[in-house]
Design an enzyme around this catalytic site. Sequence first.
Site, PDB file in Angstrom:
ATOM      1  N   ASP A  13       8.349  -3.861  -2.419  1.00 23.83           N
ATOM      2  CA  ASP A  13       8.501  -5.309  -2.596  1.00 23.83           C
ATOM      3  C   ASP A  13       9.369  -5.877  -1.466  1.00 23.83           C
ATOM      4  OD1 ASP A  13      10.824  -4.012  -3.463  1.00 23.83           O
ATOM      5  OD2 ASP A  13      11.168  -5.365  -5.148  1.00 23.83           O
ATOM      6  N   ASP A  55      13.510  -2.415   1.750  1.00 21.02           N
ATOM      7  CA  ASP A  55      12.132  -1.890   1.809  1.00 21.02           C
ATOM      8  C   ASP A  55      11.655  -1.920   3.263  1.00 21.02           C
ATOM      9  OD1 ASP A  55      10.993  -2.228  -1.315  1.00 21.02           O
ATOM     10  OD2 ASP A  55      12.467  -3.712  -0.737  1.00 21.02           O
ATOM     11  N   ASN A  61      11.354  -8.114  -5.730  1.00 23.20           N
ATOM     12  CA  ASN A  61      12.409  -8.934  -5.133  1.00 23.20           C
ATOM     13  C   ASN A  61      12.041 -10.412  -5.148  1.00 23.20           C
ATOM     14  OD1 ASN A  61      14.213  -6.874  -4.552  1.00 23.20           O
ATOM     15  ND2 ASN A  61      13.122  -6.320  -2.673  1.00 23.20           N
ATOM     16  N   THR A 117       9.493   1.831  -4.002  1.00 26.00           N
ATOM     17  CA  THR A 117      10.806   1.222  -3.774  1.00 26.00           C
ATOM     18  C   THR A 117      10.902  -0.176  -4.395  1.00 26.00           C
ATOM     19  OG1 THR A 117      10.089   0.438  -1.591  1.00 26.00           O
ATOM     20  CG2 THR A 117      11.259   2.543  -1.664  1.00 26.00           C
ATOM     21  N   PHE A 127      18.061  -2.785 -10.781  1.00 27.29           N
ATOM     22  CA  PHE A 127      17.020  -3.823 -10.701  1.00 27.29           C
ATOM     23  C   PHE A 127      15.593  -3.297 -10.862  1.00 27.29           C
ATOM     24  CE2 PHE A 127      14.051  -6.376  -8.126  1.00 27.29           C
ATOM     25  CZ  PHE A 127      14.144  -7.601  -8.781  1.00 27.29           C
ATOM     26  N   ASN A 128      15.178  -2.322 -10.047  1.00 25.65           N
ATOM     27  CA  ASN A 128      13.765  -1.889 -10.072  1.00 25.65           C
ATOM     28  C   ASN A 128      13.332  -1.397 -11.451  1.00 25.65           C
ATOM     29  OD1 ASN A 128      13.411  -2.456  -7.378  1.00 25.65           O
ATOM     30  ND2 ASN A 128      13.724  -0.342  -6.686  1.00 25.65           N
ATOM     31  N   HIS A 138      19.354   0.909  -0.008  1.00 27.06           N
ATOM     32  CA  HIS A 138      18.813   1.787  -1.057  1.00 27.06           C
ATOM     33  C   HIS A 138      17.492   2.462  -0.670  1.00 27.06           C
ATOM     34  CE1 HIS A 138      21.463  -0.496  -3.850  1.00 27.06           C
ATOM     35  NE2 HIS A 138      20.998  -1.581  -3.259  1.00 27.06           N
ATOM     36  N   ASP A 139      16.501   1.610  -0.362  1.00 22.80           N
ATOM     37  CA  ASP A 139      15.128   2.102  -0.266  1.00 22.80           C
ATOM     38  C   ASP A 139      14.925   3.078   0.894  1.00 22.80           C
ATOM     39  OD1 ASP A 139      14.629   0.500  -2.414  1.00 22.80           O
ATOM     40  OD2 ASP A 139      13.711  -1.114  -1.262  1.00 22.80           O
TER      41      ASP A 139
HETATM   42  C1  BDR Z   1      16.593  -2.205  -5.416  1.00 25.04           C
HETATM   43  O1  BDR Z   1      16.389  -3.577  -5.767  1.00 25.04           O
HETATM   44  C2  BDR Z   1      15.859  -4.291  -4.687  1.00 25.04           C
HETATM   45  O2  BDR Z   1      16.488  -5.533  -4.565  1.00 25.04           O
HETATM   46  C3  BDR Z   1      16.017  -3.431  -3.473  1.00 25.04           C
HETATM   47  O3  BDR Z   1      14.959  -3.658  -2.562  1.00 25.04           O
HETATM   48  C4  BDR Z   1      16.009  -2.025  -4.024  1.00 25.04           C
HETATM   49  O4  BDR Z   1      14.698  -1.515  -4.108  1.00 25.04           O
HETATM   50  C5  BDR Z   1      18.068  -1.898  -5.527  1.00 25.04           C
HETATM   51  O5  BDR Z   1      18.516  -2.086  -6.833  1.00 25.04           O
HETATM   52 CA    CA Z   2      12.833  -2.628  -3.015  1.00 26.89          CA
END
Ligand code: BDR
Ligand code: CA
Length: 313
Positions: free
Chosen positions: A12, A17, A42, A128, A168-169, A242-243
């Site tokens: 996303d 990403d 996102n 991701t 979040f994901n 993160h990703d």
């Molecule tokens: C995840 O949430 C998204 O905002 C980032 O791209 C990442 O995949 C982190 O919590």
């Molecule tokens: Ca992401």
Amino acid sequence: MANNRKIIMDCDPGHDDALAIILAASEMSPLKIEAITTVSGNVEVEKNTLNALKVCDVLDLEHTPVAKGADRPLIKQREVAEEIHGETGLDGPALPELPAKEPAEAHAVDVIIDKVLNSNHDVTLVATGPLTNVALAIKKEPGILSKIQEIVLMGGGTFGNWTPAAEFNIYVDAEAAKIVFDSGVPITMFGLDVTHQAIATRELMDRFGDIGNPVARFAADLLEFFLKTNEKVFGLEGGPIHDACTIAYLINPSLFDFEHVRIDIETKGEFTYGMTVADMSGVTGKQPNVKFARFLNRDGFWELFSDALKSYG
Ligand code: BDR
Ligand code: CA
């Protein structure tokens, strides 16, 4: 270093990403990106798809198909993260209004099914964003289950960033995450415990910008926006990319330490919806279903990232 692998990047984009795609598409990566599939996360899936196409333009990935996927979670209302990624989902870098190529005609879920079914057990799914597309693909064609080499995902952790309990994901579509975590496919998980060890600082951002080629400049521009929002929203000193951990692992797994654990996804809790409940001490007696990344070799990670940017010329 890992061997050549075919990957589908279900994402996303999204600043981190995009940084993952930069790493995967770099000269020093042995990975072959079979397709980029997009999902609501996102920001809305239309915007994430446009962003994926624009990232392909910057990286000269004219032959990599980009397919648009689910525009909402399986059951719950759509939720986005504009406060982190901006209104476009990729605010910051100057990008053309319209990308050079169109998305694929096929739906992301069908692209995933097609690529996996026609593979030789050698396609890895790198997820991701929220897991909606991956869950839909599993439900639509369970025949893919035995053919996916590995699902490498960013999500979850033993603490949250969207609620006190959830990342979040996973929070955005916990029902989808449950389907994926219960699928029996080997899962390697990069949760907040490890991605918060990959925090890009301003110093790193400047170092990347100084590399000087257009992709390195693009990465620095992405970071400039992403650092600001992460500092503001989460009070961090920088931004966790993160990703990009998923791809760093596929390029060089020895950068990480892992533990095999049982993880169940909470879909019912009033305060814990979207939590990745990790049985770190083995109290459930259940078979582990996840290779859980615990520690990152930070110096090695940033060196890898910097080498990738340099490889763009
Ligand atoms: C995840 O949430 C998204 O905002 C980032 O791209 C990442 O995949 C982190 O919590
Ligand atoms: Ca992401």
